[in-house]
Motif scaffolding. Structure first.
Motif, PDB file in Angstrom:
ATOM      1  N   THR A   1     -10.599 -22.775-106.043  1.00 33.18           N
ATOM      2  CA  THR A   1     -11.654 -21.783-105.840  1.00 33.18           C
ATOM      3  C   THR A   1     -12.970 -22.222-106.469  1.00 33.18           C
ATOM      4  O   THR A   1     -14.035 -21.931-105.918  1.00 33.18           O
ATOM      5  N   ALA A   2     -12.921 -22.923-107.583  1.00 34.93           N
ATOM      6  CA  ALA A   2     -14.167 -23.415-108.189  1.00 34.93           C
ATOM      7  C   ALA A   2     -14.890 -24.340-107.220  1.00 34.93           C
ATOM      8  O   ALA A   2     -16.097 -24.178-106.975  1.00 34.93           O
ATOM      9  N   THR A   3     -14.172 -25.280-106.650  1.00 28.30           N
ATOM     10  CA  THR A   3     -14.776 -26.219-105.694  1.00 28.30           C
ATOM     11  C   THR A   3     -15.311 -25.484-104.471  1.00 28.30           C
ATOM     12  O   THR A   3     -16.444 -25.708-104.036  1.00 28.30           O
TER      13      THR A   3
ATOM     14  N   PHE B   1     -23.766 -23.592-114.021  1.00 27.80           N
ATOM     15  CA  PHE B   1     -22.507 -24.320-113.837  1.00 27.80           C
ATOM     16  C   PHE B   1     -22.623 -25.770-114.311  1.00 27.80           C
ATOM     17  O   PHE B   1     -21.692 -26.308-114.910  1.00 27.80           O
ATOM     18  N   GLU B   2     -23.762 -26.402-114.073  1.00 26.82           N
ATOM     19  CA  GLU B   2     -23.965 -27.782-114.520  1.00 26.82           C
ATOM     20  C   GLU B   2     -24.075 -27.864-116.036  1.00 26.82           C
ATOM     21  O   GLU B   2     -23.490 -28.761-116.660  1.00 26.82           O
ATOM     22  N   SER B   3     -24.799 -26.953-116.659  1.00 31.18           N
ATOM     23  CA  SER B   3     -24.939 -26.998-118.122  1.00 31.18           C
ATOM     24  C   SER B   3     -23.598 -26.736-118.800  1.00 31.18           C
ATOM     25  O   SER B   3     -23.285 -27.349-119.824  1.00 31.18           O
TER      26      SER B   3
ATOM     27  N   ASN C   1     -18.558 -29.647-121.462  1.00 35.70           N
ATOM     28  CA  ASN C   1     -17.099 -29.713-121.437  1.00 35.70           C
ATOM     29  C   ASN C   1     -16.654 -31.131-121.079  1.00 35.70           C
ATOM     30  O   ASN C   1     -16.882 -31.580-119.963  1.00 35.70           O
ATOM     31  N   PRO C   2     -15.998 -31.827-122.003  1.00 36.13           N
ATOM     32  CA  PRO C   2     -15.581 -33.210-121.718  1.00 36.13           C
ATOM     33  C   PRO C   2     -14.511 -33.320-120.630  1.00 36.13           C
ATOM     34  O   PRO C   2     -14.283 -34.394-120.101  1.00 36.13           O
ATOM     35  N   ASN C   3     -13.858 -32.205-120.277  1.00 43.16           N
ATOM     36  CA  ASN C   3     -12.834 -32.243-119.230  1.00 43.16           C
ATOM     37  C   ASN C   3     -13.411 -32.170-117.824  1.00 43.16           C
ATOM     38  O   ASN C   3     -12.696 -32.385-116.854  1.00 43.16           O
ATOM     39  N   ASN C   4     -14.681 -31.828-117.699  1.00 43.07           N
ATOM     40  CA  ASN C   4     -15.318 -31.722-116.387  1.00 43.07           C
ATOM     41  C   ASN C   4     -16.229 -32.908-116.161  1.00 43.07           C
ATOM     42  O   ASN C   4     -16.823 -33.434-117.084  1.00 43.07           O
TER      43      ASN C   4
ATOM     44  N   GLN D   1     -14.218 -19.902-116.820  1.00 45.14           N
ATOM     45  CA  GLN D   1     -13.853 -20.076-118.225  1.00 45.14           C
ATOM     46  C   GLN D   1     -12.440 -20.649-118.251  1.00 45.14           C
ATOM     47  O   GLN D   1     -11.642 -20.433-117.344  1.00 45.14           O
ATOM     48  N   HIS D   2     -12.116 -21.378-119.312  1.00 47.65           N
ATOM     49  CA  HIS D   2     -10.822 -22.065-119.344  1.00 47.65           C
ATOM     50  C   HIS D   2      -9.628 -21.130-119.461  1.00 47.65           C
ATOM     51  O   HIS D   2      -8.651 -21.286-118.760  1.00 47.65           O
ATOM     52  N   SER D   3      -9.679 -20.194-120.342  1.00 53.61           N
ATOM     53  CA  SER D   3      -8.499 -19.375-120.582  1.00 53.61           C
ATOM     54  C   SER D   3      -8.360 -18.261-119.561  1.00 53.61           C
ATOM     55  O   SER D   3      -9.343 -17.712-119.068  1.00 53.61           O
TER      56      SER D   3
END
Length: 183
Positions: free
Chosen positions: A84-86, A108-110, A115-118, A125-127
């Protein structure tokens, strides 16, 4: 690593909250809400998601969900959020009616850069803060909270009037998605 918000019991039913980064209001347009609805339907039909209740609010949504025996709920949610994010980022980018496009992309870019995972952008949000509903009392409280969310926000007078919700199903009507109603 925290274990407070995890789906430990694979047979459990969970209350899940999924929010956009910065709590930014994205789901103010019908086409973005429909991406969520279509993705939930796909997860029900193909991934083993068992949906008991749901609501989409402008910057988050709540689910009461479980999964089939062979599909861990955490994996279904991970795939749902990634897809869904994509899809939502593309829809925002390609929508000529989106007056907030540059601002949303900047958010979204900032968040993605922090976030080093993106690699580029971060939408969710992650959780998910899954809370196992292991008592009838807790189940009733979360179901009521979920359906009353649009009423408390002042969007509608009656929960069943919010179209992006399972409240109509619980009021005896027919909603958008196949549900396994809680009793």
């Amino acid at each position: 690593m925290s274990t407070k918000y995890k789906t430990h019991n694979q047979d459990g039913i969970y209350f899940i909250s999924i929010a956009t980064v910065e709590w930014v209001d994205v789901f103010t347009r019908r086409e973005y809400c429909e991406i969520i609805v279509d993705s939930l339907r796909y997860c029900i039909e193909h991934k083993g998601l068992v949906l008991h209740a749901w609501v989409i609010m402008p910057n988050h949504h709540h689910l009461i969900a479980s999964s089939t025996d062979d599909k861990p709920l955490a994996a279904i949610l991970r795939d749902f959020k990634k897809f869904t994010a994509t899809k939502l980022l593309t829809a925002i980018h390609e929508n000529p009616q989106e007056s907030r496009k540059r601002w949303l992309q900047w958010i979204f870019e900032s968040n993605g850069r922090r976030n080093p995972n993106n690699t580029h952008q971060q939408f969710w949000q992650h959780s998910n803060h899954p809370i196992e509903l292991d008592t009838i009392l807790l189940m009733g409280q979360k179901l009521g909270y979920l359906h009353q969310n649009p009423v408390e926000a002042g969007f509608v007078e009656e929960a069943s009037h919010w179209i992006y919700s399972s409240a109509a199903d619980y009021a005896g009507g027919k909603g958008w998605l196949p549900l396994v109603l809680l009793e």
